[in-house]
Design an enzyme around this catalytic site. Structure first.
Site, PDB file in Angstrom:
ATOM      1  N   HIS A  20      23.641  -2.104 -34.742  1.00  0.00           N
ATOM      2  CA  HIS A  20      23.233  -1.062 -34.016  1.00  0.00           C
ATOM      3  C   HIS A  20      24.886  -0.051 -33.562  1.00  0.00           C
ATOM      4  O   HIS A  20      24.556   0.699 -32.875  1.00  0.00           O
ATOM      5  CB  HIS A  20      23.049  -1.421 -32.930  1.00  0.00           C
ATOM      6  CG  HIS A  20      21.422  -1.873 -32.665  1.00  0.00           C
ATOM      7  ND1 HIS A  20      21.658  -3.072 -32.381  1.00  0.00           N
ATOM      8  CD2 HIS A  20      20.099  -1.156 -32.882  1.00  0.00           C
ATOM      9  CE1 HIS A  20      19.694  -2.914 -32.844  1.00  0.00           C
ATOM     10  NE2 HIS A  20      19.124  -2.039 -32.538  1.00  0.00           N
TER      11      HIS A  20
ATOM     12  N   HIS B 189      16.973  -1.188 -40.358  1.00  0.00           N
ATOM     13  CA  HIS B 189      16.472  -3.209 -39.967  1.00  0.00           C
ATOM     14  C   HIS B 189      15.333  -2.768 -39.776  1.00  0.00           C
ATOM     15  O   HIS B 189      15.147  -2.662 -38.600  1.00  0.00           O
ATOM     16  CB  HIS B 189      17.827  -3.716 -39.015  1.00  0.00           C
ATOM     17  CG  HIS B 189      17.862  -3.853 -37.551  1.00  0.00           C
ATOM     18  ND1 HIS B 189      18.563  -2.152 -37.714  1.00  0.00           N
ATOM     19  CD2 HIS B 189      17.833  -3.944 -36.252  1.00  0.00           C
ATOM     20  CE1 HIS B 189      18.745  -1.714 -36.350  1.00  0.00           C
ATOM     21  NE2 HIS B 189      17.772  -2.319 -35.571  1.00  0.00           N
TER      22      HIS B 189
ATOM     23  N   CYS C  87       9.754  -4.438 -26.734  1.00  0.00           N
ATOM     24  CA  CYS C  87      10.469  -4.260 -28.583  1.00  0.00           C
ATOM     25  C   CYS C  87      11.008  -5.464 -28.787  1.00  0.00           C
ATOM     26  O   CYS C  87      11.830  -6.579 -27.854  1.00  0.00           O
ATOM     27  CB  CYS C  87      11.184  -2.971 -28.388  1.00  0.00           C
ATOM     28  SG  CYS C  87      10.353  -1.910 -27.995  1.00  0.00           S
TER      29      CYS C  87
ATOM     30  N   HIS D 170      13.039  -7.553 -32.304  1.00  0.00           N
ATOM     31  CA  HIS D 170      13.421  -7.834 -33.728  1.00  0.00           C
ATOM     32  C   HIS D 170      13.226  -9.215 -34.296  1.00  0.00           C
ATOM     33  O   HIS D 170      13.363 -10.217 -34.412  1.00  0.00           O
ATOM     34  CB  HIS D 170      15.226  -7.818 -34.450  1.00  0.00           C
ATOM     35  CG  HIS D 170      15.696  -6.607 -33.561  1.00  0.00           C
ATOM     36  ND1 HIS D 170      16.376  -6.174 -32.037  1.00  0.00           N
ATOM     37  CD2 HIS D 170      16.465  -5.014 -34.129  1.00  0.00           C
ATOM     38  CE1 HIS D 170      17.228  -4.776 -31.944  1.00  0.00           C
ATOM     39  NE2 HIS D 170      16.552  -4.620 -33.097  1.00  0.00           N
TER      40      HIS D 170
ATOM     41  N   GLU E 194      10.282 -12.389 -22.213  1.00  0.00           N
ATOM     42  CA  GLU E 194      10.421 -10.316 -21.973  1.00  0.00           C
ATOM     43  C   GLU E 194       8.872 -10.381 -20.707  1.00  0.00           C
ATOM     44  O   GLU E 194       9.977  -9.492 -19.115  1.00  0.00           O
ATOM     45  CB  GLU E 194      10.307  -8.791 -21.894  1.00  0.00           C
ATOM     46  CG  GLU E 194      11.077  -8.155 -22.286  1.00  0.00           C
ATOM     47  CD  GLU E 194      11.328  -7.164 -23.318  1.00  0.00           C
ATOM     48  OE1 GLU E 194      10.654  -6.571 -23.043  1.00  0.00           O
ATOM     49  OE2 GLU E 194      11.841  -7.445 -24.301  1.00  0.00           O
TER      50      GLU E 194
ATOM     51  N   GLU F  69      20.159   3.471 -33.036  1.00  0.00           N
ATOM     52  CA  GLU F  69      18.746   2.362 -33.767  1.00  0.00           C
ATOM     53  C   GLU F  69      18.333   3.367 -34.766  1.00  0.00           C
ATOM     54  O   GLU F  69      18.338   4.682 -35.351  1.00  0.00           O
ATOM     55  CB  GLU F  69      17.712   3.200 -32.891  1.00  0.00           C
ATOM     56  CG  GLU F  69      18.078   2.356 -31.073  1.00  0.00           C
ATOM     57  CD  GLU F  69      17.535   0.831 -31.100  1.00  0.00           C
ATOM     58  OE1 GLU F  69      16.730   0.062 -32.008  1.00  0.00           O
ATOM     59  OE2 GLU F  69      17.599   0.510 -29.855  1.00  0.00           O
TER      60      GLU F  69
ATOM     61  N   GLU G  71      16.129   1.492 -37.383  1.00  0.00           N
ATOM     62  CA  GLU G  71      15.063   0.750 -37.366  1.00  0.00           C
ATOM     63  C   GLU G  71      13.343   0.760 -38.844  1.00  0.00           C
ATOM     64  O   GLU G  71      13.025   2.141 -38.314  1.00  0.00           O
ATOM     65  CB  GLU G  71      14.452   0.201 -36.766  1.00  0.00           C
ATOM     66  CG  GLU G  71      15.861  -0.189 -35.463  1.00  0.00           C
ATOM     67  CD  GLU G  71      15.158  -1.251 -34.099  1.00  0.00           C
ATOM     68  OE1 GLU G  71      16.614  -1.659 -33.655  1.00  0.00           O
ATOM     69  OE2 GLU G  71      14.318  -0.518 -33.542  1.00  0.00           O
TER      70      GLU G  71
END
Length: 176
Positions: free
Chosen positions: A26, A33, A68, A70, A88, A115, A117
């Site tokens: 980031h 990514h 959200c 990764h 979360e 970001e 992505e």
């Protein structure tokens, strides 16, 4: 995820090319990514949105999809999405299915983070009572697609949410 956790770098076609830390991925200008965006739905068609906590490093205080994250390099995207929903939002992700992917790049002017992505959009339902982590989520709301589009038009959402909503709408239209 911590800024020191690893994420999977990908090429323009979404093929893995290596890994780096969340923080490095980031840092400007951003490194492409893998990421995921989860949208939790109810049988009445409403979807769960969250307002990101003010403590978030990127795009705090904005409305976005349910969750959200990764995936770790080499991990299953849906498995990691289920884990992130549990961490979360405090609920279990069920009936999860991927409805598409898209790429985006967005710079956060307040933090300088970027970001960049390759985002997998996952739609599913949840089981349990919502117990959002206050370090991640400041507010949740079940909304109609129309209300979600109003938030996009008003500029109150994260930069990726309009693309997430487009894929969710397309998937919903295809199942009707």
């Amino acid at each position: 995820m911590a800024e020191t956790d690893l994420v999977e770098l990908v090429d323009e076609d979404g093929r893995g090319t290596g890994s780096t830390t969340v923080g490095e991925a980031h840092a400007a200008p951003g490194r492409l990514h893998r990421a995921f965006s989860v949208v939790l739905t109810r049988p009445d068609g409403q979807m769960l949105l969250q307002r990101r906590a003010d403590a978030k490093l990127r795009f705090p205080g904005l409305w976005t999809n349910s969750c959200c994250g990764h995936p770790l390099p080499g991990s299953d995207v849906r498995d990691r999405a289920a884990l992130r929903v549990r961490e979360e939002l405090g609920v279990e992700l069920v009936d999860a299915r991927e409805v598409g992917t898209f790429r985006y790049r967005a710079a956060d002017a307040s933090s300088g983070h970027v970001e960049r992505e390759h985002d997998h959009v996952i739609v599913g339902r949840c089981v349990g009572d919502l117990r959002p982590d206050p370090d991640e989520v400041s507010q949740t709301e079940w909304v109609t697609s129309q209300r979600a589009h109003e938030l996009v038009a008003a500029g109150l959402v994260t930069p990726w949410f309009a693309d997430v909503l487009r894929l969710v709408d397309t998937a919903t239209d295809a199942t009707v």
